[in-house]
Write an enzyme that holds these catalytic residues in place. Structure first.
Site, short mmCIF file in Angstrom:
data_model
loop_
_atom_site.label_atom_id
_atom_site.label_comp_id
_atom_site.label_asym_id
_atom_site.label_seq_id
_atom_site.Cartn_x
_atom_site.Cartn_y
_atom_site.Cartn_z
N LYS A 1 0.81 -1.23 0.00
CA LYS A 1 0.00 0.00 0.00
C LYS A 1 0.84 1.28 0.00
CE LYS A 1 -3.26 -2.49 2.90
NZ LYS A 1 -4.00 -2.51 4.16
N ASP B 1 -7.14 -6.37 10.34
CA ASP B 1 -8.42 -5.67 10.27
C ASP B 1 -9.62 -6.61 10.12
OD1 ASP B 1 -7.65 -6.32 7.70
OD2 ASP B 1 -7.96 -4.33 6.86
#
Length: 471
Positions: A175, A210
């Protein structure tokens, strides 16, 4: 057009495609390329279940099946004040979560921007910045004067080799992050050192993926929650697995019947055995930063859907079957056709598809479009979007069958922009599950939107970790 696509797509399509015979033939061919039949779904589920078993048996499997070290489930009756930290993109999110019992909670949060310099600089500088943000947040909320340590759950959405509930070494950055001095190091220890240098009374009780956070957050509100799924920019899933099935567990005996497992399912079918990849998918994969990896993720998540559709549109333009053979500088750029544009186009119910026209002509600078052009673009978006939903259903179906939840039923907590905003995505996932398990599955399995679930989930896990016996 194939029977499957005429059945699945026309149900929510406003316009049929007119146009020349060549255009109709091209659209029919594309429809077939993106088709996922019921038989295909069953084949994918079977392979998914085999890969789940492999991941539970040994380290290094394609579908990694990483134990989270989270023991037990939240009851909804827990109380207390905990912190959560969420790092995984442009923003850093700091949350103060007050668990009130009776499945009630209050959350105060603040976002901080992570600059590109911090993303690519020294890891110590990033950790010091995070500590400064936590310090600022605590000072503003009056929580900096506490005598005892505040317990914090750290959602760290990067590949981590987790060795304890509060220990994990960074395997690689993703990312856009590339901090020096971090890979192979324990990120919890590095951040805890920064907290100590800033004299912060904060203890990192847990490092959290997450998906596991999403599962725990929803579990605090709904005890039937069994899966946590991310369907957004990327995709992943977690679920509760029986300890007796985690054959690779090598961290000593523990007296708990189950543990949340982070599947890392985005890597499913990297071997290209059961999912048909179109030329448009292969082009995307070749041009990505990680060719031949995360194949499943590249077919169903928001980072990639728009690029797949763009590849289809350029192919039609090259054959002079769209926009009279004319593209634009904007459309020619990689990643320029955003998945958000697909959402707008799929939702366009205007008679002349004026919303679609706005995206194509005003945003992407296509010189001119006809109604037939816009109808074709809408169809292309539908094909890509429906396939993504059906492939997502295969992943859900694999876990449901693996855990024997088809008859018993459960709640699947889902976070992410694709699930929340993409038109008909949830309905098309449920349609896939019905084909796999029968219409009664709709009464057994519930999708629950768990918006920003990782913050609450990380706090819940910090509470559980702080109170649990150490593994």
């Amino acid at each position: 057009m194939s029977a499957w696509l005429s059945r699945k797509v026309s149900a929510f399509t406003i316009h049929d495609v007119d146009g020349s015979e060549a255009q109709k033939e091209a659209v029919n061919y594309i429809a077939k390329e993106f088709e996922v039949s019921t038989e295909n779904l069953r084949t994918i589920v079977k392979q998914f279940n085999e890969d789940i078993d492999k991941g539970l048996q040994r380290h290094g499997a394609t579908v990694a099946m990483i134990p989270s070290f989270v023991q037990g489930r939240p009851t909804g009756q827990e109380k207390g004040k905990y912190l959560a930290l969420d790092l995984g993109g442009t923003n850093l999110r700091v949350c103060e979560v007050n668990l009130l019992g009776d499945s009630k909670v209050t959350i105060h949060q603040q976002k901080f921007v992570v600059s590109n310099e911090l993303k690519t600089g020294e890891m110590r500088h990033l950790c010091d910045y995070i500590a400064d943000c936590v310090d600022s947040f605590l000072t503003e909320n009056g929580s900096d004067k506490l005598d005892s340590d505040l317990q914090l759950g750290f959602t760290f959405s990067f590949p981590v080799n987790q060795t304890a509930i509060n220990r994990g070494t960074l395997m690689q950055w993703t990312k856009g992050f590339d901090c020096h001095g971090a890979i192979g190091k324990d990120v919890v220890i590095m951040l805890q050192d920064s907290f100590r240098r800033k004299n912060l009374n904060v203890n990192i009780a847990a490092i959290v993926n997450d998906t596991v956070g999403t599962l725990m957050a929803n579990g605090y509100r709904d005890p039937k929650s069994h899966m946590g799924v991310i369907l957004g920019t990327g995709t992943n899933a977690a679920y509760y697995e029986k300890m007796e099935k985690i054959l690779k567990w090598d961290h000593g005996e523990i007296n708990v019947p189950e543990m949340a497992v982070n599947m890392e399912w985005g890597a499913f079918d990297n071997e290209r055995r059961v999912i048909h990849l179109t030329p448009y998918d292969n082009k995307l994969d070749r041009e990505s930063i990680n060719p031949r990896f995360q194949i499943y993720e590249k077919l169903i998540s928001g980072m990639y859907l728009g690029e797949i559709a763009r590849n289809v549109l350029l192919h039609l333009i090259d054959r002079t079957l769209l926009f009279n053979g004319l593209s634009s500088i904007d459309l020619n750029k990689q990643w320029s056709f955003e998945t958000a544009y697909m959402s707008t186009i799929e939702a366009d119910a205007t008679q002349d598809l004026s919303d679609t026209q706005h995206v194509l002509e005003s945003i992407l600078a296509i010189p001119t479009t006809t109604l037939i052009d816009r109808q074709i673009v809408k169809k292309v978006c539908e094909f890509v979007g429906v396939r993504a939903a059906r492939l997502s259903a295969a992943g859900l179906g694999a876990v449901l069958s693996h855990c024997n939840k088809v008859e018993e039923g459960c709640t699947i907590a889902i976070d992410g922009s694709v699930f929340e905003f993409y038109p008909n995505f949830a309905d098309n996932m449920m349609a896939g599950l019905k084909e796999l398990f029968g219409d009664q599955i709709e009464n057994k399995v519930k999708f629950s939107l768990a918006r920003d679930g990782s913050g609450l989930g990380a706090a819940v896990i910090a509470m559980m970790a702080h109170n649990a016996p150490k593994i």
